[in-house]
Write an enzyme that holds these catalytic residues in place. Structure first.
Site, PDB file in Angstrom:
ATOM      1  N   TYR A   1       0.805  -1.280   0.128  1.00 30.53           N
ATOM      2  CA  TYR A   1      -0.065  -0.007   0.029  1.00 30.53           C
ATOM      3  C   TYR A   1       0.990   1.221   0.081  1.00 30.53           C
ATOM      4  O   TYR A   1       0.697   2.240   0.691  1.00 30.53           O
ATOM      5  CB  TYR A   1      -0.972   0.007   1.378  1.00 30.53           C
ATOM      6  N   GLY A   2       1.727   1.091  -0.985  1.00 34.78           N
ATOM      7  CA  GLY A   2       2.683   2.561  -1.015  1.00 34.78           C
ATOM      8  C   GLY A   2       2.208   3.152  -1.986  1.00 34.78           C
ATOM      9  O   GLY A   2       1.002   3.272  -2.417  1.00 34.78           O
TER      10      GLY A   2
ATOM     11  N   SER B   1       2.121  -3.747   9.587  1.00 31.77           N
ATOM     12  CA  SER B   1       2.436  -2.573   8.818  1.00 31.77           C
ATOM     13  C   SER B   1       1.898  -1.622   9.029  1.00 31.77           C
ATOM     14  O   SER B   1       0.851  -1.404   9.676  1.00 31.77           O
ATOM     15  CB  SER B   1       2.083  -3.052   7.152  1.00 31.77           C
TER      16      SER B   1
ATOM     17  N   SER C   1       0.909   0.763   7.549  1.00 32.79           N
ATOM     18  CA  SER C   1      -0.120   1.085   6.328  1.00 32.79           C
ATOM     19  C   SER C   1      -1.514   0.543   6.568  1.00 32.79           C
ATOM     20  O   SER C   1      -2.567   0.846   6.005  1.00 32.79           O
ATOM     21  CB  SER C   1       0.194   0.680   4.902  1.00 32.79           C
TER      22      SER C   1
ATOM     23  N   ASP D   1      10.790  -3.671  -4.833  1.00 35.08           N
ATOM     24  CA  ASP D   1      11.550  -5.029  -5.554  1.00 35.08           C
ATOM     25  C   ASP D   1      12.377  -5.850  -4.695  1.00 35.08           C
ATOM     26  O   ASP D   1      12.263  -7.113  -4.766  1.00 35.08           O
ATOM     27  CB  ASP D   1      12.438  -4.112  -6.573  1.00 35.08           C
ATOM     28  N   GLU D   2      13.119  -5.163  -3.766  1.00 28.00           N
ATOM     29  CA  GLU D   2      14.005  -5.904  -2.755  1.00 28.00           C
ATOM     30  C   GLU D   2      13.501  -6.859  -1.753  1.00 28.00           C
ATOM     31  O   GLU D   2      14.138  -7.774  -1.357  1.00 28.00           O
ATOM     32  CB  GLU D   2      15.106  -4.822  -2.129  1.00 28.00           C
TER      33      GLU D   2
ATOM     34  N   HIS E   1       6.094  -3.719 -11.909  1.00 28.57           N
ATOM     35  CA  HIS E   1       7.375  -3.638 -12.559  1.00 28.57           C
ATOM     36  C   HIS E   1       7.961  -4.768 -12.802  1.00 28.57           C
ATOM     37  O   HIS E   1       7.918  -6.068 -11.925  1.00 28.57           O
ATOM     38  CB  HIS E   1       8.250  -2.941 -11.317  1.00 28.57           C
TER      39      HIS E   1
ATOM     40  N   GLU F   1      15.644   5.848 -14.793  1.00 30.36           N
ATOM     41  CA  GLU F   1      15.847   6.007 -13.659  1.00 30.36           C
ATOM     42  C   GLU F   1      17.160   6.493 -12.949  1.00 30.36           C
ATOM     43  O   GLU F   1      17.621   7.398 -12.492  1.00 30.36           O
ATOM     44  CB  GLU F   1      15.326   4.911 -12.420  1.00 30.36           C
TER      45      GLU F   1
ATOM     46  N   GLU G   1      17.795  28.910  -9.515  1.00 28.82           N
ATOM     47  CA  GLU G   1      18.045  28.648 -10.788  1.00 28.82           C
ATOM     48  C   GLU G   1      18.302  27.240 -11.223  1.00 28.82           C
ATOM     49  O   GLU G   1      18.247  26.916 -12.262  1.00 28.82           O
ATOM     50  CB  GLU G   1      19.211  29.310 -11.238  1.00 28.82           C
TER      51      GLU G   1
END
Length: 340
Positions: free
Chosen positions: A26-27, A52, A54, A84-85, A109, A196, A228
Site C-alpha cells: 500500500y505504497g 505494517s 499502512s 523490489d528488494e 514492474h 531512473e 536557478e
C-alpha cells in the site's frame, strides 16, 4: 518497432467480474491501484503484514485488508506492489503457497520476474501492468476522470486469456483513458531502470546538485542557486511534458534557447554518454539487480549511508526554507504521507 496501443475500447471489464483481486502493498502504487480498482467495481482487497504502518491507512480508506498470505490465497489475481528488494522473500513465504493452477500473478514492474528473483510455477499466469507515472499521479488523474498511460506485458499464459485480464486491469486503474501499450518484461525492466539511473533520478539529481554547488562555490547566494538550478526545473519539465523539447524551446527566450543548444553538449558530452552505456550494460547483464539484492540482504548499510548523506546536502535546507515562503505549494501536494 512500434508498440501495440490500446484504450478502454479494447478492454473487456467483464473479464474481472467474479474475480477477486489482491493488491499486495500500500505504497505509492499500491494505494492507487487498490482505490482505483474499487471505484471501478472490482472485488479488491489489500494484502499487508499485520505489523505494517499502512494497515490503518487502508482501513481509513474503506478498503478490505488481509494478512498477505491470506490475501494471496483468497485472490484469483495477485498484484505484487511490494518493494523490489522484498519481493522474492514475500513471494516464497507468503504468496507462492496460496497460488493455485490458473491464478494470475501480476507485477507493477518487471524487475523480479525478468531477473528470475521470482519464478512462479508454469501453471500460473503472469502479466504486468506498469503505469508510466508515480502512484500518486495514477490516483489523482483517475479522480479527475483521466488516466496515466500503462504498459502491459505477458510473462506466462497457460489459461490463454492473460492479455485480456491485463487490459481489463489496466483499464480499471485508469490506463485505458490515456493509452495502454504492449511491451515485454525485458524491455520495461531494462528501460525503466536505465531511465531512473541515468536521467530521471540519478542524472537529474546530480545535475541539479552540481549546478547548485558550482554557483555557491563561485560566491553566489544559495537562494539564487536553488531557484536557478532546482526550483525552475519544474517550469522546464512541464513544458517538455506538454509538448516535447521543441515546445520547451519555443517557450523560452532566444538567449536561453541558444545557450541550451550550444552548451548542453558540453555538460552531457562523450564521458557522460559512455557512462550511460556502462549503466545500461550493468542493467542488461543483471549486475545491478544482483548488487541491489546483495545490498538488501546485508541490511542496506550503503543505501542508508547514501540516503542520510543526501538528506543533509545544503540544497535541502535552503529548499525547505524557501518553500516555506510559498505556502500554496503545500496545498497542491501529490504526496500525502498520512494517507499513502
Amino acid at each position: 518497432m512500434a508498440l501495440n496501443v490500446f484504450t478502454d475500447r479494447d478492454a473487456n471489464p467483464a473479464l474481472l467480474t467474479g474475480k477477486k483481486v489482491a493488491v499486495l502493498g500500500y505504497g505509492s502504487q499500491g494505494h492507487a491501484h487498490a482505490q482505483n480498482l474499487k471505484e471501478s467495481g472490482v472485488d479488491v482487497a489489500v494484502g499487508l503484514r499485520r505489523s505494517s504502518e499502512s494497515w490503518k491507512k487502508v482501513e481509513a480508506a474503506g478498503l478490505p485488508v488481509r494478512e498477505t498470505a491470506d490475501a494471496a490465497a483468497w485472490a484469483d489475481v495477485v498484484m505484487m506492489l511490494v518493494p523490489d528488494e522484498m519481493g522474492s522473500e514475500i513471494f516464497e513465504k507468503e504468496v507462492a503457497p496460496g497460488l493455485k493452477k490458473g491464478d494470475y500473478l501480476a507485477f507493477g514492474h518487471g524487475f523480479n520476474f525478468h531477473f528470475k528473483k521470482i519464478v512462479p510455477s508454469a501453471d500460473v499466469n503472469v502479466f504486468m501492468v506498469a503505469p508510466k507515472g508515480p502512484g500518486h499521479l495514477v490516483r489523482s488523474e483517475y479522480q479527475r476522470g483521466r488516466g496515466v498511460p500503462c504498459l502491459i506485458a505477458i510473462g506466462q499464459d497457460p489459461s490463454g486469456d492473460s492479455k485480456g485480464i491485463a487490459l481489463a486491469y489496466a483499464s480499471a486503474i485508469g490506463g485505458g483513458r490515456a493509452a495502454i501499450l504492449e511491451t515485454s518484461f525485458r524491455e520495461e525492466t531494462e528501460t525503466d531502470l536505465f531511465g531512473e539511473q541515468s536521467v530521471l533520478c540519478g542524472g537529474l539529481t546530480e545535475l541539479i546538485r552540481a549546478g547548485y554547488e558550482t554557483l555557491v562555490e563561485a560566491g553566489y547566494s544559495p537562494e539564487m542557486a536553488y531557484f536557478e538550478c532546482l526550483h525552475e526545473v519544474k517550469l522546464i519539465v512541464d513544458l517538455i511534458y506538454e509538448g516535447g523539447i521543441a515546445n520547451m524551446r519555443y517557450s523560452i527566450s532566444n538567449t536561453a534557447e541558444y545557450g541550451d543548444m550550444t552548451r548542453g553538449t558540453r555538460v552531457i558530452g562523450p564521458e557522460a554518454r559512455q557512462a550511460m552505456k556502462q549503466i545500461l550494460s550493468d542493467i542488461q547483464s543483471g549486475k545491478f539487480a544482483d548488487e541491489w539484492m546483495t545490498e538488501y540482504r546485508c541490511g542496506l548499510p550503503h543505501f542508508r549511508e547514501l540516503r542520510q548523506e543526501g538528506s543533509h546536502h545544503p540544497i535541502e535546507e535552503v529548499g525547505a526554507r524557501l518553500r516555506g515562503l510559498m505556502p500554496w505549494m503545500a496545498s497542491q501536494r501529490l504526496v500525502d504521507k498520512s494517507k499513502n
